[in-house]
Design a protein around this motif. Sequence first.
Motif, PDB file in Angstrom:
ATOM      1  N   LEU A  96       0.850  -1.185   0.000  1.00 44.60           N
ATOM      2  CA  LEU A  96       0.000   0.000   0.000  1.00 44.60           C
ATOM      3  C   LEU A  96       0.889   1.240   0.000  1.00 44.60           C
ATOM      4  CD1 LEU A  96      -2.608  -1.078   2.714  1.00 44.60           C
ATOM      5  CD2 LEU A  96      -2.654  -1.494   0.246  1.00 44.60           C
ATOM      6  N   VAL A  97       0.699   2.107  -0.988  1.00 48.68           N
ATOM      7  CA  VAL A  97       1.433   3.372  -1.075  1.00 48.68           C
ATOM      8  C   VAL A  97       0.515   4.460  -0.552  1.00 48.68           C
ATOM      9  CG1 VAL A  97       2.662   4.972  -2.570  1.00 48.68           C
ATOM     10  CG2 VAL A  97       2.694   2.513  -3.083  1.00 48.68           C
ATOM     11  N   VAL A  98       0.855   5.023   0.618  1.00 52.95           N
ATOM     12  CA  VAL A  98      -0.035   5.930   1.341  1.00 52.95           C
ATOM     13  C   VAL A  98       0.642   7.276   1.520  1.00 52.95           C
ATOM     14  CG1 VAL A  98      -1.384   6.246   3.453  1.00 52.95           C
ATOM     15  CG2 VAL A  98      -0.948   3.928   2.589  1.00 52.95           C
ATOM     16  N   LYS A  99      -0.042   8.334   1.105  1.00 50.17           N
ATOM     17  CA  LYS A  99       0.456   9.692   1.357  1.00 50.17           C
ATOM     18  C   LYS A  99       0.180  10.049   2.817  1.00 50.17           C
ATOM     19  CE  LYS A  99      -1.993  11.684  -1.836  1.00 50.17           C
ATOM     20  NZ  LYS A  99      -2.761  10.437  -2.096  1.00 50.17           N
ATOM     21  N   ASN A 100       1.087  10.781   3.420  1.00 49.73           N
ATOM     22  CA  ASN A 100       1.001  11.029   4.863  1.00 49.73           C
ATOM     23  C   ASN A 100      -0.033  12.099   5.202  1.00 49.73           C
ATOM     24  OD1 ASN A 100       1.626  10.792   7.595  1.00 49.73           O
ATOM     25  ND2 ASN A 100       3.155  12.409   7.485  1.00 49.73           N
ATOM     26  N   TYR A 101      -1.284  11.656   5.229  1.00 53.40           N
ATOM     27  CA  TYR A 101      -2.398  12.461   5.735  1.00 53.40           C
ATOM     28  C   TYR A 101      -3.133  11.610   6.758  1.00 53.40           C
ATOM     29  CZ  TYR A 101      -1.317  15.439   1.822  1.00 53.40           C
ATOM     30  OH  TYR A 101      -0.642  16.258   0.950  1.00 53.40           O
ATOM     31  N   THR A 102      -3.568  12.227   7.844  1.00 52.93           N
ATOM     32  CA  THR A 102      -4.088  11.487   8.986  1.00 52.93           C
ATOM     33  C   THR A 102      -5.189  10.518   8.592  1.00 52.93           C
ATOM     34  OG1 THR A 102      -3.516  13.313  10.453  1.00 52.93           O
ATOM     35  CG2 THR A 102      -5.115  11.712  11.265  1.00 52.93           C
ATOM     36  N   ALA A 123      -1.335 -10.895   2.868  1.00 50.45           N
ATOM     37  CA  ALA A 123      -0.183 -10.191   3.429  1.00 50.45           C
ATOM     38  C   ALA A 123      -0.096  -8.793   2.832  1.00 50.45           C
ATOM     39  CB  ALA A 123       1.099 -10.959   3.138  1.00 50.45           C
ATOM     40  N   THR A 124       0.157  -7.796   3.684  1.00 49.17           N
ATOM     41  CA  THR A 124       0.302  -6.426   3.209  1.00 49.17           C
ATOM     42  C   THR A 124       1.519  -5.772   3.861  1.00 49.17           C
ATOM     43  OG1 THR A 124      -1.126  -5.491   4.923  1.00 49.17           O
ATOM     44  CG2 THR A 124      -2.178  -6.121   2.846  1.00 49.17           C
ATOM     45  N   GLU A 125       2.065  -4.813   3.164  1.00 50.71           N
ATOM     46  CA  GLU A 125       3.054  -3.887   3.704  1.00 50.71           C
ATOM     47  C   GLU A 125       2.620  -2.493   3.294  1.00 50.71           C
ATOM     48  OE1 GLU A 125       5.439  -4.370   5.708  1.00 50.71           O
ATOM     49  OE2 GLU A 125       6.078  -6.459   5.553  1.00 50.71           O
ATOM     50  N   VAL A 126       3.182  -1.496   3.966  1.00 54.40           N
ATOM     51  CA  VAL A 126       2.812  -0.116   3.655  1.00 54.40           C
ATOM     52  C   VAL A 126       4.069   0.740   3.541  1.00 54.40           C
ATOM     53  CG1 VAL A 126       2.534   0.548   6.084  1.00 54.40           C
ATOM     54  CG2 VAL A 126       1.308   1.821   4.303  1.00 54.40           C
ATOM     55  N   VAL A 127       4.053   1.677   2.610  1.00 52.61           N
ATOM     56  CA  VAL A 127       5.084   2.703   2.533  1.00 52.61           C
ATOM     57  C   VAL A 127       4.386   4.048   2.670  1.00 52.61           C
ATOM     58  CG1 VAL A 127       5.003   2.719  -0.008  1.00 52.61           C
ATOM     59  CG2 VAL A 127       6.959   3.718   1.173  1.00 52.61           C
ATOM     60  N   LEU A 128       4.906   4.870   3.567  1.00 50.86           N
ATOM     61  CA  LEU A 128       4.318   6.174   3.847  1.00 50.86           C
ATOM     62  C   LEU A 128       5.134   7.252   3.147  1.00 50.86           C
ATOM     63  CD1 LEU A 128       1.971   7.320   5.566  1.00 50.86           C
ATOM     64  CD2 LEU A 128       3.652   7.760   7.367  1.00 50.86           C
ATOM     65  N   VAL A 129       4.495   7.991   2.243  1.00 48.02           N
ATOM     66  CA  VAL A 129       5.197   9.002   1.452  1.00 48.02           C
ATOM     67  C   VAL A 129       5.044  10.367   2.116  1.00 48.02           C
ATOM     68  CG1 VAL A 129       5.500  10.018  -0.827  1.00 48.02           C
ATOM     69  CG2 VAL A 129       4.642   7.669  -0.615  1.00 48.02           C
ATOM     70  N   GLY A 158       6.472  -0.105  -8.591  1.00 44.90           N
ATOM     71  CA  GLY A 158       5.700  -0.848  -9.572  1.00 44.90           C
ATOM     72  C   GLY A 158       6.581  -1.638 -10.520  1.00 44.90           C
ATOM     73  N   ALA A 159       7.696  -1.056 -10.935  1.00 42.18           N
ATOM     74  CA  ALA A 159       8.628  -1.766 -11.807  1.00 42.18           C
ATOM     75  C   ALA A 159       9.235  -2.965 -11.100  1.00 42.18           C
ATOM     76  CB  ALA A 159       9.723  -0.812 -12.281  1.00 42.18           C
ATOM     77  N   ALA A 160       9.595  -2.788  -9.830  1.00 40.45           N
ATOM     78  CA  ALA A 160      10.166  -3.903  -9.069  1.00 40.45           C
ATOM     79  C   ALA A 160       9.162  -5.045  -8.940  1.00 40.45           C
ATOM     80  CB  ALA A 160      10.607  -3.414  -7.686  1.00 40.45           C
ATOM     81  N   ALA A 161       7.903  -4.716  -8.660  1.00 40.56           N
ATOM     82  CA  ALA A 161       6.876  -5.741  -8.549  1.00 40.56           C
ATOM     83  C   ALA A 161       6.647  -6.438  -9.887  1.00 40.56           C
ATOM     84  CB  ALA A 161       5.580  -5.122  -8.045  1.00 40.56           C
ATOM     85  N   SER A 174      10.949  -7.121  -0.508  1.00 40.22           N
ATOM     86  CA  SER A 174      11.901  -6.395  -1.352  1.00 40.22           C
ATOM     87  C   SER A 174      11.272  -5.156  -1.966  1.00 40.22           C
ATOM     88  CB  SER A 174      12.418  -7.315  -2.458  1.00 40.22           C
ATOM     89  OG  SER A 174      13.107  -8.418  -1.926  1.00 40.22           O
ATOM     90  N   VAL A 175      10.012  -5.269  -2.422  1.00 38.86           N
ATOM     91  CA  VAL A 175       9.332  -4.115  -3.001  1.00 38.86           C
ATOM     92  C   VAL A 175       9.172  -3.019  -1.957  1.00 38.86           C
ATOM     93  CG1 VAL A 175       7.229  -3.290  -4.121  1.00 38.86           C
ATOM     94  CG2 VAL A 175       8.162  -5.516  -4.739  1.00 38.86           C
ATOM     95  N   LYS A 176       8.860  -3.413  -0.717  1.00 38.00           N
ATOM     96  CA  LYS A 176       8.739  -2.415   0.352  1.00 38.00           C
ATOM     97  C   LYS A 176      10.070  -1.719   0.615  1.00 38.00           C
ATOM     98  CE  LYS A 176       8.028  -1.704   5.287  1.00 38.00           C
ATOM     99  NZ  LYS A 176       7.663  -0.283   5.111  1.00 38.00           N
TER     100      LYS A 176
END
Length: 334
Positions: free
Chosen positions: A102-108, A127-133, A162-165, A173-175
Amino acid sequence: MKKIIDAVETIVDQALDGMVVAYPEYLQRVEGTLVLARSKPKETGKVGLVSGGGSGHEPAHGGYVGYGMLDAAVAGEVFTSPTPDQVYAGIKAADRGAGVLLVVKNYTGDVMNFDIARELADADGIATEVVLVNDDVAVQDSLYTTGRRGIAGTVFVHKIAGAAAEEGADLSSVKVIADTVVANLASMGCALTSCTVPANGKPTFELGANEMEMGIGIHGEPGIERVPMMSASELTASLYHRLVAELSLGDGERIAAMVNSMGATPAIELAIMSGHLANLTKSSKLSLEKVLMGEFMTSLEMAGASLTLLRLDQQRSTLLNAACDTPALKVVKH
């Protein structure tokens, strides 16, 4: 308020349908949701990428659904976070058995609702992972967030992760790759006019005829400083030097850049900024390897622009230049 709409209540629903009409080779609507997914997903084994947020930032986020970028995009109402059930629908649409980033922009609101959706996915064995932008260097905290906001640099995260995935990297690894993009990313924007949120019917803020706002957010948030209008060269230099300092960029380093319209600034003005950017990088002995120029993450009809710089290494450069095919961004390998 002059807008080409039928009713405030139907804007997002109608817009998503219209995206599918315009781009059927890329997009399908997940029935009963505000989710756009890839019309021709891979069958199994690929890590899924999901992003999203409030509408009004088009082409983000549905415009980046396609080969080499997102598997699904979740829309909220205009400038409003998508609800957890909608995000979960996006996760399910993107899941191909290898987990979902999940690619999430940092808004509450986004952070909270994507986290709840992750709990729903976990209960279903996804299974999920998150990256906070958090690439916006203008403010540390704002009305919408604790810490720095996520803005146009998010598109670089979509592209590289996206390219890595697409190339078969596993979820962890993508995370890691996505997190390193965020760590080497900085953006800042400016506004010449406010935007008008349809539900409010009036501009979010007012600027005088010879004023501009530095450090605005993508939801029409006022910036950190109101200044007299600058020339294109002055504006580009102001944004550029702030980003170079934030990233501690030194002689010989490799960078990519994004010159982004906030919605109403035309390509001719972005092109002038891009030319000044190239001259600035030569003067500071940086290697400018790629420039993305256009509308990537907007704020409705706001006039203005943002500048993003991304420090490159060989991995990030290779993935940034890997092929992708989406409505809003295409990279063709020759």
